[in-house]
Write an enzyme that holds these catalytic residues in place. Structure first.
Site, PDB file in Angstrom:
ATOM      1  N   HIS A 159       0.817  -1.218   0.000  1.00 28.23           N
ATOM      2  CA  HIS A 159       0.000   0.000   0.000  1.00 28.23           C
ATOM      3  C   HIS A 159       0.848   1.264   0.000  1.00 28.23           C
ATOM      4  O   HIS A 159       0.316   2.355  -0.195  1.00 28.23           O
ATOM      5  CB  HIS A 159      -0.935  -0.004   1.219  1.00 28.23           C
ATOM      6  CG  HIS A 159      -2.014  -1.049   1.127  1.00 28.23           C
ATOM      7  ND1 HIS A 159      -3.319  -0.749   0.831  1.00 28.23           N
ATOM      8  CD2 HIS A 159      -1.969  -2.405   1.249  1.00 28.23           C
ATOM      9  CE1 HIS A 159      -4.049  -1.862   0.794  1.00 28.23           C
ATOM     10  NE2 HIS A 159      -3.242  -2.882   1.054  1.00 28.23           N
ATOM     11  N   ASP A 367       3.341   9.554  -0.900  1.00 31.19           N
ATOM     12  CA  ASP A 367       2.174   8.774  -0.495  1.00 31.19           C
ATOM     13  C   ASP A 367       1.986   7.643  -1.492  1.00 31.19           C
ATOM     14  O   ASP A 367       2.129   7.860  -2.702  1.00 31.19           O
ATOM     15  CB  ASP A 367       0.927   9.677  -0.506  1.00 31.19           C
ATOM     16  CG  ASP A 367      -0.049   9.362   0.622  1.00 31.19           C
ATOM     17  OD1 ASP A 367      -0.074   8.206   1.063  1.00 31.19           O
ATOM     18  OD2 ASP A 367      -0.774  10.270   1.047  1.00 31.19           O
TER      19      ASP A 367
HETATM   20  P1  ADQ Z   1      -3.076   6.042   4.792  1.00 28.72           P
HETATM   21  O1  ADQ Z   1      -1.691   6.587   4.887  1.00 28.72           O
HETATM   22  O2  ADQ Z   1      -3.791   5.844   6.065  1.00 28.72           O
HETATM   23  O3  ADQ Z   1      -3.082   4.649   3.976  1.00 28.72           O
HETATM   24  P2  ADQ Z   1      -5.094   7.485   3.007  1.00 28.72           P
HETATM   25  O4  ADQ Z   1      -5.221   6.701   1.772  1.00 28.72           O
HETATM   26  O5  ADQ Z   1      -5.006   8.956   2.736  1.00 28.72           O
HETATM   27  O6  ADQ Z   1      -3.831   7.131   3.845  1.00 28.72           O
HETATM   28  O7  ADQ Z   1      -6.342   7.376   4.026  1.00 28.72           O
HETATM   29  C1  ADQ Z   1      -6.986   6.242   4.343  1.00 28.72           C
HETATM   30  C2  ADQ Z   1      -8.390   6.536   4.944  1.00 28.72           C
HETATM   31  O8  ADQ Z   1      -8.348   7.162   6.217  1.00 28.72           O
HETATM   32  C3  ADQ Z   1      -9.290   7.394   4.072  1.00 28.72           C
HETATM   33  O9  ADQ Z   1     -10.454   6.660   3.848  1.00 28.72           O
HETATM   34  C4  ADQ Z   1      -9.589   8.642   4.913  1.00 28.72           C
HETATM   35  O10 ADQ Z   1     -10.911   9.113   4.763  1.00 28.72           O
HETATM   36  C5  ADQ Z   1      -9.373   8.168   6.318  1.00 28.72           C
HETATM   37  N1  ADQ Z   1      -8.892   9.278   7.161  1.00 28.72           N
HETATM   38  C6  ADQ Z   1      -7.688   9.864   7.131  1.00 28.72           C
HETATM   39  N2  ADQ Z   1      -7.619  10.848   8.051  1.00 28.72           N
HETATM   40  C7  ADQ Z   1      -8.820  10.889   8.665  1.00 28.72           C
HETATM   41  C8  ADQ Z   1      -9.376  11.705   9.702  1.00 28.72           C
HETATM   42  N3  ADQ Z   1      -8.658  12.675  10.287  1.00 28.72           N
HETATM   43  N4  ADQ Z   1     -10.655  11.470  10.069  1.00 28.72           N
HETATM   44  C9  ADQ Z   1     -11.381  10.508   9.477  1.00 28.72           C
HETATM   45  N5  ADQ Z   1     -10.911   9.711   8.511  1.00 28.72           N
HETATM   46  C10 ADQ Z   1      -9.642   9.900   8.105  1.00 28.72           C
HETATM   47  C11 ADQ Z   1      -2.164   3.818   3.266  1.00 28.72           C
HETATM   48  C12 ADQ Z   1      -1.205   4.534   2.306  1.00 28.72           C
HETATM   49  C13 ADQ Z   1      -1.975   5.351   1.279  1.00 28.72           C
HETATM   50  C14 ADQ Z   1      -2.969   4.448   0.543  1.00 28.72           C
HETATM   51  C15 ADQ Z   1      -3.806   3.641   1.524  1.00 28.72           C
HETATM   52  C16 ADQ Z   1      -4.652   2.598   0.801  1.00 28.72           C
HETATM   53  O11 ADQ Z   1      -0.311   5.365   3.041  1.00 28.72           O
HETATM   54  O12 ADQ Z   1      -1.094   5.959   0.349  1.00 28.72           O
HETATM   55  O13 ADQ Z   1      -3.827   5.254  -0.247  1.00 28.72           O
HETATM   56  O14 ADQ Z   1      -2.988   2.948   2.452  1.00 28.72           O
HETATM   57  O15 ADQ Z   1      -3.857   1.751   0.022  1.00 28.72           O
END
Ligand code: ADQ
Length: 465
Positions: A159, A367
């Protein structure tokens, strides 16, 4: 039809509504095949003993899916989860060698937990199961399973990004990790750039030979590698935007900020997300385009994350002080430039917040993909959509070229793009949004899981390669 077995560090209960992420992605395939989801329970055992006898698998069944979890000892949690996964692999894969702590005890704990996972999982496997392993916590899992005689098809999805070859090579254990990856049949990465980095890396470090499109041969094995950009459930997200909680949130925000123009950031509080750089760019916007003073308001939601890792504590203090400064310098009695909220927003309310915002700032320094960018697009009113300012270093930028792409290290350039987003004519916003929406719909989360699993099932069985 083969049974699907998903393995990830944490599992999500498919009975819980609005789970999001991986749970949505694999739910359908797990239910259809009567599948198994295996991972860490999230609990730490009181007993220090990490011997296998003291660690039973807990099994539950939910909607035709078996959930199997194990606890970790404190020592394993510290070395595998905090130490190696989040203190070494996460920073290195996000290009931050300066933040990595290469303590050899962490690597040993990482290996020990992967061995324990493999041993526990092996006992639950059937010969025809197709196994799908997720993310950097579990890179060596297939190699450990193979060592126990497992010849099932095993796929891996990373991921997070793959860094350039020389950064990978700085990992003291990189040869072991690379060899471990060749125990999989298919490795899925987020972007074409990741596939290029990975291919160059294994060609340079293991003399891997390309033997066809996206096939590499090394260590006596053939590995398929491909880009499978993860998506969101667009329909589900649109439905959430139109649901009661989404509409209430939208109405509240519109009323509260009727005289302001909202800019929004939603992230985990993580150094890869470029939060301080974003606040600097917003400050530059207020300095260079004074018409935004007393008007533009940045709401930054940053959910607490990995608070036991030192680098996260440093970032938290940095954000507190940057947001305090900008509010002190530019704030008025009736206007605060930045609302910084160190909390999670409930998933059902998030679409309303996205929809009430004129501009989303998704500006990570690096990211893997970034799903917030896709969620923001899905939540917009197509007749009057907000605009996305997006870092070119987010994996999602490979798909979303119609967003306003920025270099987050370039404060002035980012401020300029924010100004452009705030002043973009309606017609151009509508056009860009329609194209962006089509792109996230064409490759949604169902496309992602079905394409990966179809490709995995098409690979020859392990002993045949
Ligand atoms: P993450 O680094 O966690 O995931 P991201 O894809 O931006 O990053 O977010 C995942 C989820 O968390 C989203 O559905 C978002 O809505 C939710 N989220 C984030 N901050 C939040 C907040 N403050 N309140 C509520 N909800 C929140 C990792 C990788 C990413 C990749 C994903 C999926 O780092 O690059 O996109 O996995 O593969």
């Amino acid at each position: 039809m083969s049974r699907l077995v998903v393995v990830s560090n944490r599992i999500a209960d498919p009975r819980k509504a609005a789970a999001g992420g991986l749970a949505v992605a694999v739910k359908e395939s797990l239910q259809r095949t009567g599948g198994l989801w295996f991972g860490w329970s999230g609990k730490i055992r009181d007993t220090p003993d990490s011997s296998p006898e003291h660690n039973d698998v807990q099994i539950q069944t939910a909607h035709n899916v078996t959930l199997a979890t194990v606890d970790l000892s404190q020592q394993d949690y510290d070395s595998y989860y905090l130490g190696y996964a989040n203190g070494v692999l996460w920073p290195v894969f996000h290009y931050r060698l300066d933040l990595a702590n290469f303590d050899t005890r962490f690597a040993a704990g990482y290996r020990r937990v992967n061995q324990m996972f493999a041993r526990k999982l092996k006992a639950l496997l059937k010969p025809d199961d197709v196994i799908w392993v997720h993310d950097y916590h579990l890179i060596p899992l297939a190699a450990e399973l193979r060592a126990m005689g497992c010849s099932n098809r095993i796929g891996f999805f990373l991921h997070i990004p793959v860094p350039p070859p020389l950064i990978m090579a700085a990992l003291p254990e990189h040869e072991w990790l690379m060899r471990s990856l060749f125990a999989y049949d298919l490795v899925g990465l987020q972007t074409e750039a990741d596939v290029t980095h990975f291919t160059h890396y294994v060609e340079a470090e293991a003399n891997a030979q390309p033997i066809g499109t996206n096939e590499l041969r090394a260590f006596n094995r053939t590995l398929r590698v491909g880009a499978y950009p993860i998506g969101i459930d667009v329909d589900e997200f649109e439905a959430l935007a139109n649901g009661k909680e989404g509409r209430d949130m939208f109405a509240r925000m519109r009323e509260e900020y009727s005289r302001r123009r909202l800019l929004l950031g939603v992230d985990r509080l993580d150094y890869s997300k470029g939060l301080p750089q974003r606040v600097h760019a917003f400050r530059e916007l207020l300095a260079n385009y004074p018409e935004n003073r007393n008007s533009a308001t940045l709401i930054q939601i940053a959910s607490p994350s990995r608070e036991n890792v030192d680098a996260y504590e440093v970032l938290r203090r940095q954000m507190d002080s940057l947001c305090g400064e900008i509010n002190g310098d530019y704030g008025e009695l009736d206007w605060m430039p930045v609302r910084y909220i160190h909390r999670n927003v409930a998933r059902k309310r998030l679409p309303g917040l996205y929809r009430a915002s004129r501009v989303a700032l998704v500006t990570p320094l690096r990211d893997g993909m970034n799903l917030v960018a896709k969620e923001f697009i899905a939540a917009q009113d197509p007749a009057d959509p907000g605009m996305l300012v997006l870092s070119r270093f987010a994996g999602v930028a490979e798909q979303l070229k119609e967003a306003l792409l920025v270099n987050p290290y370039d404060t002035q350039g980012t401020a300029h793009a924010i100004q452009k987003a705030l002043t973009m004519p309606l017609e151009e916003r509508v056009q860009r949004h329609a194209t962006l929406l089509k792109r996230i719909r064409d490759k949604d989360v169902h496309w992602w899981s079905s394409t990966f699993l179809k490709d995995l099932e098409a690979t020859p069985r392990s002993e045949e390669s």
